[in-house]
Design a protein around this motif. Structure first.
Motif, PDB file in Angstrom:
ATOM      1  N   VAL A 134       0.623  -0.999   0.046  1.00  0.00           N
ATOM      2  CA  VAL A 134      -0.165  -0.051  -0.528  1.00  0.00           C
ATOM      3  C   VAL A 134       0.906   1.488  -0.554  1.00  0.00           C
ATOM      4  N   VAL A 135       0.438   2.893  -0.600  1.00  0.00           N
ATOM      5  CA  VAL A 135       1.689   3.581  -0.679  1.00  0.00           C
ATOM      6  C   VAL A 135       0.573   4.356   0.594  1.00  0.00           C
ATOM      7  N   MET A 136       1.191   5.675   1.190  1.00  0.00           N
ATOM      8  CA  MET A 136       0.536   6.216   1.999  1.00  0.00           C
ATOM      9  C   MET A 136       1.460   7.211   2.552  1.00  0.00           C
ATOM     10  N   GLY A 137       1.629   8.451   3.420  1.00  0.00           N
ATOM     11  CA  GLY A 137       2.343   9.903   2.969  1.00  0.00           C
ATOM     12  C   GLY A 137       1.178  10.824   2.686  1.00  0.00           C
ATOM     13  N   HIS A 138       1.473  11.806   3.204  1.00  0.00           N
ATOM     14  CA  HIS A 138       0.707  12.854   3.228  1.00  0.00           C
ATOM     15  C   HIS A 138       0.306  13.368   1.988  1.00  0.00           C
ATOM     16  N   VAL A 139      -1.080  14.464   1.601  1.00  0.00           N
ATOM     17  CA  VAL A 139      -1.625  14.586   0.926  1.00  0.00           C
ATOM     18  C   VAL A 139      -0.099  15.862  -0.081  1.00  0.00           C
ATOM     19  N   ASP A 140      -1.097  15.286  -1.662  1.00  0.00           N
ATOM     20  CA  ASP A 140       0.470  15.858  -2.232  1.00  0.00           C
ATOM     21  C   ASP A 140       1.673  15.806  -2.866  1.00  0.00           C
ATOM     22  N   HIS A 141       2.106  14.679  -1.858  1.00  0.00           N
ATOM     23  CA  HIS A 141       3.478  14.392  -2.119  1.00  0.00           C
ATOM     24  C   HIS A 141       3.863  13.221  -2.678  1.00  0.00           C
ATOM     25  N   GLY A 142       2.778  12.909  -3.877  1.00  0.00           N
ATOM     26  CA  GLY A 142       2.486  11.693  -4.891  1.00  0.00           C
ATOM     27  C   GLY A 142       2.144  10.414  -4.654  1.00  0.00           C
ATOM     28  N   LYS A 143       1.614  10.278  -3.820  1.00  0.00           N
ATOM     29  CA  LYS A 143       1.309   8.843  -4.131  1.00  0.00           C
ATOM     30  C   LYS A 143       0.709   7.999  -4.931  1.00  0.00           C
ATOM     31  N   THR A 144      -0.869   8.908  -5.282  1.00  0.00           N
ATOM     32  CA  THR A 144      -0.817   8.483  -6.830  1.00  0.00           C
ATOM     33  C   THR A 144      -0.443   8.779  -8.044  1.00  0.00           C
ATOM     34  N   VAL A 173      -4.632  -7.077   5.293  1.00  0.00           N
ATOM     35  CA  VAL A 173      -4.176  -7.261   3.600  1.00  0.00           C
ATOM     36  C   VAL A 173      -2.901  -6.925   3.011  1.00  0.00           C
ATOM     37  N   THR A 174      -1.932  -6.089   3.991  1.00  0.00           N
ATOM     38  CA  THR A 174      -1.020  -5.743   2.851  1.00  0.00           C
ATOM     39  C   THR A 174       0.475  -5.950   3.701  1.00  0.00           C
ATOM     40  N   ASP A 175       1.320  -6.338   3.442  1.00  0.00           N
ATOM     41  CA  ASP A 175       2.783  -6.348   4.032  1.00  0.00           C
ATOM     42  C   ASP A 175       3.702  -5.972   4.263  1.00  0.00           C
ATOM     43  N   ILE A 176       3.197  -4.740   2.838  1.00  0.00           N
ATOM     44  CA  ILE A 176       4.613  -3.700   3.132  1.00  0.00           C
ATOM     45  C   ILE A 176       4.313  -2.757   3.217  1.00  0.00           C
ATOM     46  N   ALA A 177       3.887  -1.082   3.617  1.00  0.00           N
ATOM     47  CA  ALA A 177       3.767   0.327   3.025  1.00  0.00           C
ATOM     48  C   ALA A 177       5.374   1.187   2.359  1.00  0.00           C
ATOM     49  N   ILE A 178       4.774   1.224   1.319  1.00  0.00           N
ATOM     50  CA  ILE A 178       5.580   2.532   0.998  1.00  0.00           C
ATOM     51  C   ILE A 178       5.384   4.058   1.500  1.00  0.00           C
ATOM     52  N   LEU A 179       5.979   4.406   1.722  1.00  0.00           N
ATOM     53  CA  LEU A 179       5.708   5.728   2.813  1.00  0.00           C
ATOM     54  C   LEU A 179       6.496   6.530   1.906  1.00  0.00           C
ATOM     55  N   VAL A 180       5.049   8.068   1.783  1.00  0.00           N
ATOM     56  CA  VAL A 180       5.774   8.278   0.649  1.00  0.00           C
ATOM     57  C   VAL A 180       6.468  10.141   1.502  1.00  0.00           C
ATOM     58  N   VAL A 181       6.994  10.859   1.311  1.00  0.00           N
ATOM     59  CA  VAL A 181       7.160  11.695   1.597  1.00  0.00           C
ATOM     60  C   VAL A 181       8.294  12.449   0.693  1.00  0.00           C
ATOM     61  N   ALA A 182       7.331  13.863  -0.109  1.00  0.00           N
ATOM     62  CA  ALA A 182       7.994  14.858  -0.281  1.00  0.00           C
ATOM     63  C   ALA A 182       9.646  15.396  -0.264  1.00  0.00           C
ATOM     64  N   ALA A 183      10.275  15.310  -0.960  1.00  0.00           N
ATOM     65  CA  ALA A 183      11.582  15.653  -0.061  1.00  0.00           C
ATOM     66  C   ALA A 183      11.700  17.112  -0.504  1.00  0.00           C
ATOM     67  N   ILE A 190       8.277  15.885   6.210  1.00  0.00           N
ATOM     68  CA  ILE A 190       7.687  15.153   6.924  1.00  0.00           C
ATOM     69  C   ILE A 190       6.394  15.762   7.194  1.00  0.00           C
ATOM     70  N   MET A 191       5.289  15.567   7.130  1.00  0.00           N
ATOM     71  CA  MET A 191       3.992  15.910   7.852  1.00  0.00           C
ATOM     72  C   MET A 191       3.212  15.798   8.466  1.00  0.00           C
ATOM     73  N   PRO A 192       1.902  16.464   8.918  1.00  0.00           N
ATOM     74  CA  PRO A 192       1.272  15.933   9.962  1.00  0.00           C
ATOM     75  C   PRO A 192       0.354  14.140   9.229  1.00  0.00           C
ATOM     76  N   GLN A 193      -0.064  14.278   8.378  1.00  0.00           N
ATOM     77  CA  GLN A 193      -0.144  12.844   7.314  1.00  0.00           C
ATOM     78  C   GLN A 193       0.788  11.836   7.713  1.00  0.00           C
ATOM     79  N   THR A 194       1.798  12.318   7.313  1.00  0.00           N
ATOM     80  CA  THR A 194       3.199  10.955   6.848  1.00  0.00           C
ATOM     81  C   THR A 194       3.024  10.555   8.699  1.00  0.00           C
ATOM     82  N   ILE A 195       2.196  11.345   9.374  1.00  0.00           N
ATOM     83  CA  ILE A 195       3.247  10.961  10.818  1.00  0.00           C
ATOM     84  C   ILE A 195       2.570  10.012  10.853  1.00  0.00           C
ATOM     85  N   GLU A 196       0.876   9.753  10.985  1.00  0.00           N
ATOM     86  CA  GLU A 196      -0.682   8.756  10.657  1.00  0.00           C
ATOM     87  C   GLU A 196      -0.390   7.445   9.875  1.00  0.00           C
ATOM     88  N   ALA A 197       0.361   8.127   9.097  1.00  0.00           N
ATOM     89  CA  ALA A 197       0.482   7.014   8.180  1.00  0.00           C
ATOM     90  C   ALA A 197       1.058   5.863   9.252  1.00  0.00           C
TER      91      ALA A 197
END
Ligand code: GDP
Length: 478
Positions: free
Chosen positions: A83-93, A149-159, A163-170
């Motif tokens: 699953v891909v997680m991270g803060h909004v607009d950091h590039g998950k999609t 369902v998931t084994d691995i999470a890719i945490l997307v952080v925009a360089a 780290i933003m609030p939703q990054t921490i949540e993720a």
């Protein structure tokens, strides 16, 4: 083997109160949620003119689904689910799109990728399954329903953002699910990108990068330019390998519904992820309160397939209704049992819903009348002498107005007892007591079951209260 009073009543299409009354006559005090053994249940059923088949009523879900542990030698490696997680607009999609576009079409026949909630990509001779709804909300909603369902999470952080609030949540959601985290430091093509600052911030949240001596894998990527995506996928496979992910392809399938909807032409369509076993066209599937034989299956490239093994997402047709995302699905053999389980689940759901629609009390009576939920106010009357019971019954029944009818379902001399409370609870009634008190047990049971007990010394007061309540004019008591 047991069945609850409520289930028994539902199966017999009788009010629970009737079952409770019969049980009382047998000297058994039982609430709606009480478990009855088979002998008692069949006795009551007979008393109420019903017969039933033991196996249908007393279905044991575990047995039905044959959910046995797999022998170690039956387990084969399976591909990871990511699953891909991270803060909004950091590039998950963008990352999901980039991975799909660069790795799916390559070397594979078949059409354009279909959206079925997940897709698979080939990396060398291995495959990776990606859930393509990014973010931890969907992930956690599924987990809340018990779906792992998931084994691995890719945490997307925009360089360029860090780290933003939703990054921490993720991070916290992934940790709570005990999912391995790989960090994709994204947007490295951007001016102002500062990957080291991201590493620093990760460290502050307990994710120490490998290159700094920790065990968190970080890959600098650009989802926009496609930079280092291969490397990221290699890392996913590396982590997957360390996790030794395995499943047994040679058993009836079990998995999770990723998403589902009603399709105008095709009926209920569910995207499922097979997690163990192999799902085949023709299999009888139970998913939540939906069931049916798999009529057709499509993979993530829109191709029709006959079977799907572990870690493979497919879209299935043939279910009776639309299941919910996060519902676990099982392949079952016995159609009658499957039906019984589905009925049982539907009943439980209904019960849950009814629980949520609050039990009646004088305080919410008017609301419920207004909402059209109340056509009849059921009351249980307890008093110190028979004369009072009768007097109260007559006066209360006279309150009946255009909207609501007052119905005294039970009247007797003596303290308010637990069985009064159970009856009230089963019938959505309130209890009115005159010059009597509830027993200790009754008071507790009433608090548990949310049953309103009103105590009075004067009949007039009771009538006044109920009349006011019916008009929504009762002063709240604290
Ligand atoms: P999401 O909200 O996390 O799904 O983020 P999106 O994938 O929608 O991306 C948000 C914005 O960042 C979009 O305008 C993307 O084009 C842009 N973006 C995503 N990845 C990159 C990248 O690697 N480099 C640059 N320069 N922009 C990116």
């Amino acid at each position: 083997e047991t069945i609850t009073v409520g289930e028994l009543a539902e199966r017999m299409k009788k009010p629970a109160a009737e079952v409770i009354k019969k049980l009382m006559l047998l000297g058994i005090m039982a609430s709606v949620n009480e478990n009855l053994d088979f002998d008692t249940a069949s006795l009551i059923a007979e008393e109420l003119g019903c017969t039933f088949e033991k196996e249908i009523i007393l279905t044991d879900e575990e047995k039905l689904f044959n959910d046995v542990e797999d022998a170690p030698e039956s387990l084969k490696p399976r591909s990871p689910v990511v699953v891909v997680m991270g803060h909004v607009d950091h590039g998950k999609t963008s990352l999901l799109d980039c991975i799909r576009n660069t790795n799916v079409t390559e070397g594979e026949f078949g059409g354009i990728t279909q959206h079925i909630g997940a897709y698979r990509v080939r990396v060398g001779d291995k495959k990776i399954t990606f859930l393509d709804t990014p973010g931890h909300e969907a992930f956690t909603a599924m987990r809340a329903r018990g779906a792992l369902v998931t084994d691995i999470a890719i945490l997307v952080v925009a360089a360029d953002d860090g780290i933003m609030p939703q990054t921490i949540e993720a991070i916290n959601h992934a940790r709570a699910a005990e999912v391995s985290i790989i960090v994709a430091i994204n947007k490295i093509d951007k001016e102002g990108a500062n990957p080291d600052r991201v590493r620093q911030e990760l460290t502050e949240h307990g994710l120490v990068p490998e290159e700094w001596g920790g065990d968190t894998i970080c890959v600098e990527v650009s989802a926009k330019k496609g930079t280092n995506i291969d490397q990221l996928l290699e890392m996913v496979l590396l982590v997957a390998e360390m996790k030794e992910l395995k499943a047994n392809p040679d058993r009836p399938a079990k998995g999770t519904v990723i998403e589902a909807q009603l399709d105008k032409g095709r009926g209920p369509v569910a995207s499922v992820l097979v997690q163990n076993g192999t799902l085949r066209v023709g299999d009888l599937v139970v998913a939540g309160t939906a069931m049916g034989h798999v009529r057709a299956m499509n993979d993530d490239k829109g191709r029709s397939v006959k079977k799907a093994g572990p870690s493979i997402p497919v879209e299935i047709l043939g279910l009776s209704e639309v299941p919910e995302g996060g519902d676990v699905f099982y392949v079952v053999e016995d159609e009658r049992k499957a039906r019984a389980v589905v009925e049982n689940r539907k009943f439980k759901e209904k019960q849950e819903r009814q629980k949520k629609t609050t039990t009646v009390s004088l305080d919410n009576l008017f609301e419920q009348i207004e909402a059209g939920k109340m056509k009849e106010l059921s009351i249980i009357v307890k008093a110190d002498v028979q004369g009072s019971v009768e007097a109260v019954r007559q006066s209360l029944e006279r309150i009946t107005n255009d909207e609501v009818r007052v119905n005294i379902i039970h009247g007797a001399v003596g303290a308010v007892t637990e069985s009064d409370v159970m009856l009230a609870s089963a019938s959505n009634a309130i209890i009115v007591g005159f010059n009597v008190r509830p027993t200790n047990g009754a008071a507790e049971a009433a608090a548990d079951a949310d049953v309103d007990i009103r105590l009075y010394r004067v009949i007039y007061d009771a009538i006044e209260d109920i009349e006011k309540a019916m008009k929504g004019m009762l002063e709240p008591v604290f």
